[in-house]
Write a protein that holds these residues in place. Structure first.
Motif, PDB file in Angstrom:
ATOM      1  N   VAL A 368      16.848   8.551 -34.389  1.00 41.61           N
ATOM      2  CA  VAL A 368      17.443   8.903 -35.672  1.00 41.61           C
ATOM      3  C   VAL A 368      18.403   7.799 -36.135  1.00 41.61           C
ATOM      4  O   VAL A 368      19.339   7.451 -35.405  1.00 41.61           O
ATOM      5  N   PRO A 369      18.184   7.211 -37.313  1.00 35.94           N
ATOM      6  CA  PRO A 369      19.082   6.168 -37.821  1.00 35.94           C
ATOM      7  C   PRO A 369      20.519   6.687 -37.934  1.00 35.94           C
ATOM      8  O   PRO A 369      20.747   7.876 -38.178  1.00 35.94           O
ATOM      9  N   THR A 370      21.457   5.776 -37.775  1.00 35.99           N
ATOM     10  CA  THR A 370      22.875   6.147 -37.818  1.00 35.99           C
ATOM     11  C   THR A 370      23.241   6.835 -39.123  1.00 35.99           C
ATOM     12  O   THR A 370      23.992   7.818 -39.139  1.00 35.99           O
ATOM     13  N   SER A 371      22.691   6.341 -40.245  1.00 39.51           N
ATOM     14  CA  SER A 371      23.032   6.938 -41.532  1.00 39.51           C
ATOM     15  C   SER A 371      22.569   8.392 -41.610  1.00 39.51           C
ATOM     16  O   SER A 371      23.292   9.267 -42.115  1.00 39.51           O
ATOM     17  N   ILE A 372      21.362   8.681 -41.119  1.00 38.26           N
ATOM     18  CA  ILE A 372      20.846  10.048 -41.137  1.00 38.26           C
ATOM     19  C   ILE A 372      21.611  10.915 -40.146  1.00 38.26           C
ATOM     20  O   ILE A 372      21.897  12.093 -40.414  1.00 38.26           O
ATOM     21  N   LEU A 373      21.975  10.333 -39.011  1.00 40.76           N
ATOM     22  CA  LEU A 373      22.741  11.081 -38.010  1.00 40.76           C
ATOM     23  C   LEU A 373      24.066  11.554 -38.597  1.00 40.76           C
ATOM     24  O   LEU A 373      24.445  12.725 -38.453  1.00 40.76           O
ATOM     25  N   LYS A 374      24.754  10.648 -39.303  1.00 37.33           N
ATOM     26  CA  LYS A 374      26.068  10.981 -39.843  1.00 37.33           C
ATOM     27  C   LYS A 374      25.976  11.944 -41.032  1.00 37.33           C
ATOM     28  O   LYS A 374      26.765  12.890 -41.126  1.00 37.33           O
ATOM     29  N   LYS A 375      25.019  11.672 -41.920  1.00 38.74           N
ATOM     30  CA  LYS A 375      24.952  12.440 -43.165  1.00 38.74           C
ATOM     31  C   LYS A 375      24.201  13.762 -43.028  1.00 38.74           C
ATOM     32  O   LYS A 375      24.458  14.693 -43.792  1.00 38.74           O
ATOM     33  N   GLU A 376      23.272  13.874 -42.072  1.00 34.57           N
ATOM     34  CA  GLU A 376      22.421  15.058 -41.996  1.00 34.57           C
ATOM     35  C   GLU A 376      22.485  15.787 -40.659  1.00 34.57           C
ATOM     36  O   GLU A 376      22.685  17.005 -40.615  1.00 34.57           O
ATOM     37  N   ILE A 377      22.294  15.058 -39.567  1.00 42.44           N
ATOM     38  CA  ILE A 377      22.178  15.707 -38.256  1.00 42.44           C
ATOM     39  C   ILE A 377      23.503  16.293 -37.775  1.00 42.44           C
ATOM     40  O   ILE A 377      23.573  17.470 -37.388  1.00 42.44           O
ATOM     41  N   LEU A 378      24.565  15.486 -37.790  1.00 43.90           N
ATOM     42  CA  LEU A 378      25.858  15.972 -37.289  1.00 43.90           C
ATOM     43  C   LEU A 378      26.374  17.167 -38.095  1.00 43.90           C
ATOM     44  O   LEU A 378      26.853  18.154 -37.498  1.00 43.90           O
TER      45      LEU A 378
END
Length: 525
Positions: A368-378
């Motif tokens: 998972v890209p860092t941007s998606i991790l921060k904005k969506e996953i977390l």
């Protein structure tokens, strides 16, 4: 030399800039493009000195930068009203690919540049620091690539000599008449340029005859189907006759078999679902004035001049045309496979660039890209502690990855061509998206409707593999990496007009709204 590809939809990372003399003595470098008009407020010229004080490694380019902005009256060049423009991204990718031109050099302040261009959504507002950094970056590139080269020889490298900014009509005349501007024998221009040029002349003839009249839109009619009768049907028939979608105009107001054939042809060349139903959106598309179609053709002729000559030498080639939502695999210049694709949505635009494909990964993990991790996953984990398990995900060191399987976001196979944009081709479990006309849904990577077939044509000459073994690898238990024996160039391009092998013009939706930006650089309004 392999023959030119008749359907080659590519833009290699070549920049459109005006070439002027801005070095002392005989040194010449390329100057930046004409200013876009969307940002009218100039910046304070004293900020240039402040910038070079902060970025001393670029101080050698201060004189060039100052001269550049004096010419443009200290207006922004690399931003438009929507943020960083198309040419800023092209410049960044070109600089990152200097090694492909035999130039190995450290890029000053690369970490800062990567942060800016890898996160375009965070750089929507015009920033003087980003603006000047981009200009300095441009002159850095120009010095490394052009310094000491006779600018007249750059045509042999696929680069074109400058054109002064002209009126719409004058520019058209220069293309069609002036033999010193461009010749069919010149390298760096694909056959597509001249196919578009021929169609351009036909559309100019249509324009001289008065173009086509707008078709009346009845707000009470949701669609027209075979057998229906209406005044608009007769208008549609005349419109399709003008652009050769039907061979004759009977003036009939009844939706008959002849008109249905023309509608299917029209829809095929406009990227619509192939059925006989005429919707209001199709009529709106037909109502686009001929002058706008001419402009679109000319804009895409310009994009053809960005194409590198070396693509004609590739025995195998994978091409993605973003507006067409289509991937084509070429072998020896002939299309062997076509597949629908899903590209990045407007907020996560798929980048225009090229790179060699090196690997096929079966049963891939999705890191998972860092941007998606921060904005969506977390945020999702905060709401639901079981989110990772429910989506077959796991923590791996400091990042999250999704385990291989049919529900993996990358599907059962991905195709890697390492690049600074972290973009690749991949399968997807969301097959229904390929049935839509508008297929801009991804975060930037490219989803392929026929991944198994693509793997098969790529691995065709490997006797150890066949379609059955590919199927087994895609449905096995572990991730498996296959290394290509011969790297295959992948070209991701942006063409909103394209002429097929039968000489038929196709117009596609300007999904990223880039045509007007380029037209602004080419033509006076």
């Amino acid at each position: 030399m392999k023959k030119l590809f008749p359907l080659l939809l590519v833009v290699v990372f070549t920049l459109l800039f005006t070439v002027v003399s801005c070095k002392k003595k005989n040194k010449e470098v390329a100057m930046a493009p004409a200013r876009l008009n969307e940002i009218e407020i100039p910046f304070d010229s004293t900020q240039i000195g402040t910038f070079f004080g902060k970025y001393p490694k670029l101080k050698n380019y201060r004189g060039d930068v100052e001269q550049l902005y004096r010419k443009h009256e200290f207006h922004y060049i690399w931003f438009d009203k929507d943020g960083l423009n198309e040419f800023a991204g092209l410049l960044y990718n070109k600089v990152n690919s200097m090694n492909l031109e035999g130039i190995e050099t450290a890029i000053p302040y690369k970490e800062k540049l990567d942060d800016i261009y890898d996160n375009p959504d965070d750089n929507q507002k015009a920033s003087i620091e980003t603006e000047l950094l981009s200009s300095a970056l441009y002159f850095f590139y120009a010095e490394k690539v052009y310094d000491g080269i006779d600018i007249k020889k750059t045509k042999d490298l696929g680069w074109f000599l400058p054109r002064k900014r002209q009126s719409y009509g004058n520019y058209l005349d220069s293309l069609l008449i002036n033999p010193t501007l461009i010749h069919k024998e010149e390298k760096g221009v694909l056959k597509q340029y001249f196919l578009l040029k021929d169609v351009l002349q036909e559309y100019r003839k249509i324009e001289k005859k008065g173009g086509w009249k707008a078709i009346a839109l009845d707000p009470n009619v949701k669609s027209y189907k075979p057998g229906d009768s209406a005044a608009a049907i007769a208008q549609i028939r005349t419109r399709l006759f003008i652009t050769d979608d039907i061979s004759q105009d009977s003036k009939s107001a009844v939706y008959d078999t002849e008109l249905a054939t023309g509608i299917l042809k029209f829809k095929k060349r406009s990227g619509n679902t192939l059925n006989k139903t005429i919707l209001p959106e199709h009529i709106k598309y037909m109502n686009v004035p001929v002058a706008e179609r001419i402009k679109t053709i000319m804009v895409n002729m310009e994009r053809c001049r960005w194409i590198s000559d070396d693509i004609t030498k590739s025995e195998e080639l994978i091409v993605v045309n973003i507006p067409a939502y289509e991937l084509t695999f070429f072998r020896d210049g002939e299309p062997e496979l076509r597949s629908k694709v899903v590209v990045g949505k407007a907020m996560h635009k798929t980048v225009i660039f090229s790179a060699p494909m090196k690997y096929i990964v079966f049963r891939p993990y999705w890191n998972v890209p860092t941007s998606i991790l921060k904005k969506e996953i977390l945020p999702a984990i905060e709401k639901n502690p079981n989110y990772l398990e429910e989506h077959d995900m796991e923590w791996k060191d400091s990042y999250v990855r999704q385990r291989p399987g049919p529900e993996n976001s990358l599907g059962l196979v991905k195709f890697l061509f390492p690049n600074s944009n972290a973009i690749y081709l991949h399968d997807t479990p969301s097959k229904s998206l390929f049935g839509k006309e508008d297929r801009a849904f991804s975060h930037g990577c490219i989803r392929v409707a026929k991944p198994k077939e693509l793997a098969a044509v790529i691995m065709k000459d490997d006797k150890k593999w066949n379609p059955a073994k590919i199927e087994t690898a895609m449905n096995g238990g572990e991730e498996f990496w296959y290394t290509l024996k011969n790297k295959i160039p992948v070209y991701i391009g942006y063409f909103t007009a394209w002429v097929d092998e039968e000489g038929v013009i196709h117009f596609y939706e300007d999904v990223y709204k880039r045509d007007e930006t380029l037209a602004t650089l080419l033509f006076d309004k």
